[in-house]
Design a protein around this motif. Structure first.
Motif, PDB file in Angstrom:
ATOM      1  N   CYS A   1       0.838  -1.198   0.000  1.00  0.00           N
ATOM      2  CA  CYS A   1       0.000   0.000   0.000  1.00  0.00           C
ATOM      3  C   CYS A   1       0.874   1.249   0.000  1.00  0.00           C
ATOM      4  CB  CYS A   1      -0.892  -0.024   1.237  1.00  0.00           C
ATOM      5  SG  CYS A   1      -1.914   1.431   1.392  1.00  0.00           S
TER       6      CYS A   1
ATOM      7  N   HIS B   1       0.307   3.975   1.270  1.00  0.00           N
ATOM      8  CA  HIS B   1       0.209   4.769   2.500  1.00  0.00           C
ATOM      9  C   HIS B   1       1.324   4.347   3.451  1.00  0.00           C
ATOM     10  CE1 HIS B   1      -2.056   5.738   6.426  1.00  0.00           C
ATOM     11  NE2 HIS B   1      -1.532   6.855   5.976  1.00  0.00           N
ATOM     12  N   ARG B   2       1.144   3.279   4.211  1.00  0.00           N
ATOM     13  CA  ARG B   2       2.210   2.874   5.123  1.00  0.00           C
ATOM     14  C   ARG B   2       2.896   1.587   4.670  1.00  0.00           C
ATOM     15  NH1 ARG B   2       0.443   5.437   9.837  1.00  0.00           N
ATOM     16  NH2 ARG B   2       0.482   7.609   9.224  1.00  0.00           N
ATOM     17  N   GLY B   3       2.379   1.041   3.601  1.00  0.00           N
ATOM     18  CA  GLY B   3       3.155  -0.021   2.960  1.00  0.00           C
ATOM     19  C   GLY B   3       2.766  -1.448   3.237  1.00  0.00           C
ATOM     20  N   THR B   4       1.708  -1.671   3.997  1.00  0.00           N
ATOM     21  CA  THR B   4       1.385  -3.080   4.258  1.00  0.00           C
ATOM     22  C   THR B   4       0.854  -3.765   3.004  1.00  0.00           C
ATOM     23  OG1 THR B   4       0.322  -4.590   5.818  1.00  0.00           O
ATOM     24  CG2 THR B   4      -1.018  -2.780   5.005  1.00  0.00           C
TER      25      THR B   4
ATOM     26  N   CYS C   1      -6.933  -1.755   1.266  1.00  0.00           N
ATOM     27  CA  CYS C   1      -5.894  -1.999   2.259  1.00  0.00           C
ATOM     28  C   CYS C   1      -6.546  -2.157   3.640  1.00  0.00           C
ATOM     29  CB  CYS C   1      -4.917  -0.836   2.270  1.00  0.00           C
ATOM     30  SG  CYS C   1      -3.639  -1.054   3.526  1.00  0.00           S
TER      31      CYS C   1
ATOM     32  N   TYR D   1      -5.265  -1.635   6.518  1.00  0.00           N
ATOM     33  CA  TYR D   1      -4.738  -0.779   7.600  1.00  0.00           C
ATOM     34  C   TYR D   1      -5.564   0.497   7.768  1.00  0.00           C
ATOM     35  CZ  TYR D   1      -0.865   0.637  10.723  1.00  0.00           C
ATOM     36  OH  TYR D   1      -0.084   0.997  11.801  1.00  0.00           O
ATOM     37  N   HIS D   2      -5.651   1.337   6.709  1.00  0.00           N
ATOM     38  CA  HIS D   2      -6.455   2.552   6.802  1.00  0.00           C
ATOM     39  C   HIS D   2      -7.451   2.662   5.647  1.00  0.00           C
ATOM     40  CE1 HIS D   2      -2.382   3.167   8.455  1.00  0.00           C
ATOM     41  NE2 HIS D   2      -3.004   3.759   9.463  1.00  0.00           N
ATOM     42  N   ASN D   3      -7.574   1.515   4.940  1.00  0.00           N
ATOM     43  CA  ASN D   3      -8.608   1.407   3.902  1.00  0.00           C
ATOM     44  C   ASN D   3      -8.403   2.250   2.658  1.00  0.00           C
ATOM     45  OD1 ASN D   3     -11.574   0.599   5.917  1.00  0.00           O
ATOM     46  ND2 ASN D   3      -9.777  -0.578   5.347  1.00  0.00           N
ATOM     47  N   TRP D   4      -7.192   2.598   2.324  1.00  0.00           N
ATOM     48  CA  TRP D   4      -6.982   3.138   0.986  1.00  0.00           C
ATOM     49  C   TRP D   4      -7.372   2.034  -0.004  1.00  0.00           C
ATOM     50  CZ3 TRP D   4      -2.103   6.644   0.028  1.00  0.00           C
ATOM     51  CH2 TRP D   4      -2.139   7.731   0.920  1.00  0.00           C
TER      52      TRP D   4
END
Ligand code: FES
Ligand SMILES: [Fe+2]
Lengths: 168, 457
Positions: free
Chosen positions: B95, B97-100, B115, B117-120
Motif C-alpha cells: 500500500c 500509504h504505510r506499505g502493508t 488496504c 490498515y487505513h482502507n486506501w
C-alpha cells in the motif's frame, strides 16, 4: 446401548485399526480395507477471503486423486528398498478423533473425523504435522466395514512437508 | 581457480566463492557453499531475482477481469491481476500509504483492493481510487501519484507471464532468446496452446532453490538411482525410460543462458502421450512439429527459477494408459535452505475433458508433493543444503561435481550441426552441460552481467 452409539463405536474401531495399519507400515493390510471402487482424494486448500462464494477446497486442484489401482502402485513402490522417500521409513503417529457418524443407509455410513498426523524421519528432531478433517464413506462388505471414499481436508494451504510419501 | 584460504579466517569469502563458479565449464565443479549461505542468498535476492525475468503465472489462471492471484518474485510480494480492461498487471503488493500488503487471499476475483490498515482502495489497474475522509485529512493528496507500483517490466510468452524488477534489463524476448524454440515444443504444439488445471500446489522443502532448478535442467543420471523404484514399476514405461535403447537423447546447453534435455523416438512417428489429433503445424516449424510428436520426455530450466517437465508416464501401469502432461515449476527461495515449490500442471486447451483429467492425475500422481516419482527427489535434496552449509564443508571448500562429460569422462559429442534446434547440443542425456549452463547464468547474474552469453563475450 443405542444403535447409534453402537454404530459410532464400530466406525471408530475401523478408523483406529486403519490408523494402526498405516502407522505400522502395514500398507498391504491397509489396501485390504479399501473397496474395489475406492475414491481417495486430498483436494488442494486455497486461502480465500471471508465471504468468498468459492469453496476453500479446490474442485480441480489435488494433492491426491487416486483409485485402487494407483494406490496399489504406490504401495508396491514402497516395498522397494530404492523408494528413498520412505527409506528410512517415516515414523508416523496418527490421532483420529471427533468421530461423527453423519448419515447412514442400508450398507453405507458417512463418517467425519479429525486427523492429526505427526511425522518424523531420519536423523533429525524435525517433524511435520499434518492436520485436517476426513470425510469418509464406510461400506459394509461381508459383514465388516471397508473404506469406499475418503476426502481429506487439510488445514494448510502451503504444505510444510518435503513430500507426502504416506497416506492420510 | 582455487579458494584462497587465509589462516586468520578459514571460511572463504562470498566473492571468492562466486568467482569460482565462473569457471565451471573448465573445472566441472562449483563450491557447495552456494547451496546454503546467508550472504549469497541475500546477494541472489538483489542480483538474480531483481535483474532477470521471473515467472509469475499463466494467463489462464486469471481469465476474467478482476481475477487475481498473489505471487512472489524472490521475496517480494506481487498481485497478478487481470484488470477491468482485460490487461494483465503485476502490481507490487504494498500500500502506498504505510506499505502493508493489500491482498489477503491467495486468489479470487475483485473489482478493487482495499488496504486493511487505513482502507486506501485501489482499482484493478493499481490506481488509488479511495482515501477515507480525504476531504478532511488528505485534502491536497494527489491520488494520481499514489497508484500501486508495478513491476518495471511485465511480458508474457505463450501464456506464461514473467516480470523483471529491473527497467534496464533486456526485454523478455531477448532474455528467452533462442530458447523459445524449445519452449514452443511444449507450449505451442496444439491449437489454442496450453491452460493450467487447478491452483498451483505449494509446499516447502529444506534445500536451496538452485537444487531443483539445476536438477530440472536435465539431471538424467539421477533418474536411474533416485527413481529406481518408479522405473522398476514401469511408472515410466520401460521402452521410453532413460536406460531404454529406443529413445534418442539430446542435451541442449548454452541456449541464451537456458538449458534442457529432450528424448524422442527417432524411428517412430508419434510417441503417444498426447492425443494424436491434438498436434498442429500452425505454430511450429516442420522440425519442431516432428520433434514434438515424438517427444517422450523433457525437462528444462529457464534461468533463474522456472522449470518445466513433460513426460509420458503412467501412475498405474496395469490399468491405465500412458499419458503426457506439462509440469511448470517455480523454485521460490524462502531462505538459503528453504524453498517454496510451486507446481502447475498444464494441458492442451483444446483436449477433451477426459484427457485433461487424466493428464492432471498423471501429473500430480508422479510429479508433485505426493508424486510417486518426485517424492524421492525431495527425500534426497535436503541433504545437499545440510552438508553445504556445514562448517566443515565450508572449511574444506567442498565442491559439487558436474564433471560428467567434461574432458575424457565420457564420449559425449556435440551434435549441433545435425540437430535442428539452437544451442550447443549433445547427443546424450548423460553429460552435465545443461547444469553448467545454469550455473554460468547464475555467475553472470551474480556478477552483474546480463545472462545472454552473446552479451558477455
Ligand atoms: S497502510 Fe494502507 S491504508 Fe494505511
Ligand atoms: Fe528427479
Amino acid at each position: 446401548m443405542s444403535d447409534r452409539f453402537e454404530l459410532r463405536l464400530q466406525c471408530e474401531e475401523f478408523l483406529y485399526r486403519e490408523a494402526e495399519f498405516l502407522d505400522d507400515g502395514r500398507l498391504h493390510d491397509w489396501l485390504e480395507l479399501l473397496t474395489d471402487d475406492v475414491e481417495y482424494r486430498v483436494p488442494r486448500r486455497v486461502t480465500r477471503e471471508r465471504g468468498s462464494e468459492e469453496s476453500e477446497f479446490s474442485d480441480d486442484g489435488f494433492h491426491y486423486r487416486e483409485d485402487l489401482g494407483t494406490l496399489r502402485t504406490r504401495v508396491k513402490r514402497f516395498d522397494r528398498e530404492y523408494a528413498w522417500a520412505e527409506n528410512p521409513p517415516s515414523r508416523t503417529r496418527r490421532f483420529v478423533s471427533n468421530v461423527r457418524v453423519e448419515e447412514t443407509s442400508d450398507d453405507e455410513v458417512r463418517v467425519k473425523s479429525n486427523l492429526l498426523l505427526y511425522r518424523n524421519q531420519g536423523d533429525t528432531t524435525d517433524s511435520d504435522l499434518l492436520v485436517g478433517e476426513r470425510h469418509d464413506t464406510l461400506r459394509r462388505v461381508d459383514g465388516s466395514f471397508k473404506l469406499a471414499q475418503r476426502e481429506v481436508q487439510l488445514d494448510q494451504t502451503i504444505l510444510d512437508t518435503r513430500n507426502l510419501s504416506f497416506f492420510l | 581457480m582455487g579458494i584462497e584460504r587465509n589462516t586468520t579466517n578459514s571460511m572463504p569469502a562470498a566473492a571468492d566463492v562466486i568467482e569460482q563458479v565462473g569457471s565451471i565449464k573448465e573445472t566441472g565443479t562449483i563450491p557447495s557453499q552456494i547451496h546454503n549461505d546467508d550472504e549469497i542468498h541475500q546477494l541472489e535476492l538483489e542480483r538474480v531475482f531483481s535483474d532477470t525475468w521471473v515467472l509469475v503465472g499463466h494467463e489462464s489462471e486469471i481469465p476474467e477481469p478482476g481475477d487475481y492471484a498473489k505471487r512472489y518474485i524472490g521475496d517480494s510480494p506481487f498481485i497478478f491481476v487481470r484488470d477491468d480492461t482485460g490487461e494483465v498487471q503485476v502490481l507490487f503488493d504494498s500500500c502506498q500509504h504505510r506499505g502493508t500488503t493489500v491482498v489477503r487471499a491467495e486468489q479470487g476475483n475483485t473489482s478493487y483492493f482495499r488496504c486493511p490498515y487505513h482502507n486506501w482502495t485501489y482499482d484493478t489497474t493499481g490506481e488509488l481510487v479511495g482515501v477515507p475522509h480525504k476531504e478532511e485529512f488528505f485534502k491536497e493528496l494527489d491520488t494520481c501519484e499514489y497508484a500501486l507500483d508495478s513491476a518495471p517490466q511485465v511480458d508474457s510468452y505463450r501464456g506464461l507471464v514473467f516480470a523483471c524488477l529491473s527497467a534496464d534489463a533486456p526485454s523478455l524476448e531477448e532474455y528467452l532468446g533462442d530458447f523459445t524454440w524449445y519452449l514452443d515444443l511444449h507450449l505451442q504444439f496444439a491449437d489454442g496452446g496450453m491452460e493450467v488445471v487447478g491452483e498451483p500446489i505449494r509446499w516447502e522443502i529444506d534445500t536451496n532453490w538452485k537444487i531443483g532448478a539445476d536438477n530440472f535442467t536435465g539431471d538424467s543420471y539421477h533418474t536411474l538411482a533416485t527413481h529406481k523404484s518408479a522405473m522398476d514399476l514401469d511408472i515410466f514405461p520401460p521402452e521410453l525410460s532413460a536406460a531404454g535403447a529406443e529413445r534418442t537423447p539430446a542435451d541442449i546447453t548454452e541456449c541464451s543462458g537456458h538449458s534442457c534435455m529432450l528424448a524422442y523416438l527417432e524411428n517412430q512417428e508419434y510417441a503417444g502421450g498426447y492425443p494424436e489429433d491434438i498436434f498442429t503445424d500452425t505454430h511450429l516449424s516442420d522440425d519442431q512439429l516432428r520433434l514434438a510428436k515424438r517427444l517422450v520426455s523433457s525437462v528444462g530450466t529457464v534461468f533463474p527459477n522456472m522449470s518445466f517437465l513433460q513426460m509420458n508416464l503412467n501412475p498405474d501401469p496395469e490399468n491405465r494408459e500412458v499419458t503426457a502432461f506439462l509440469n511448470v515449476r517455480k523454485w521460490q527461495p524462502v531462505g538459503p535452505k528453504k524453498t517454496q515449490v510451486w507446481n502447475w500442471i498444464l494441458v492442451p486447451r483444446g483436449a477433451s475433458e477426459e484427457f485433461k483429467q487424466r493428464a492432471y492425475d498423471t501429473g500430480i500422481g508422479t510429479f508433485s508433493v505426493a508424486g510417486n516419482f518426485e517424492v524421492d527427489d525431495f527425500a534426497v535434496w535436503d541433504g545437499i543444503a545440510e552438508a553445504a552449509g556445514s562448517t566443515f564443508g565450508k572449511k574444506i571448500g567442498r565442491e559439487s561435481n558436474f564433471q560428467m562429460g567434461v574432458g575424457d569422462m565420457s564420449d559425449s559429442d556435440e551434435i549441433s550441426d545435425e540437430f535442428p534446434g539452437p544451442g550447443e547440443v549433445y547427443g546424450t542425456n548423460f553429460e552435465d552441460g545443461t547444469m553448467q549452463t545454469f550455473y554460468q547464468s547464475w555467475y553472470r547474474a551474480m556478477t552483474g552481467q546480463h545472462i545472454d552469453p552473446e552479451d558477455s563475450q
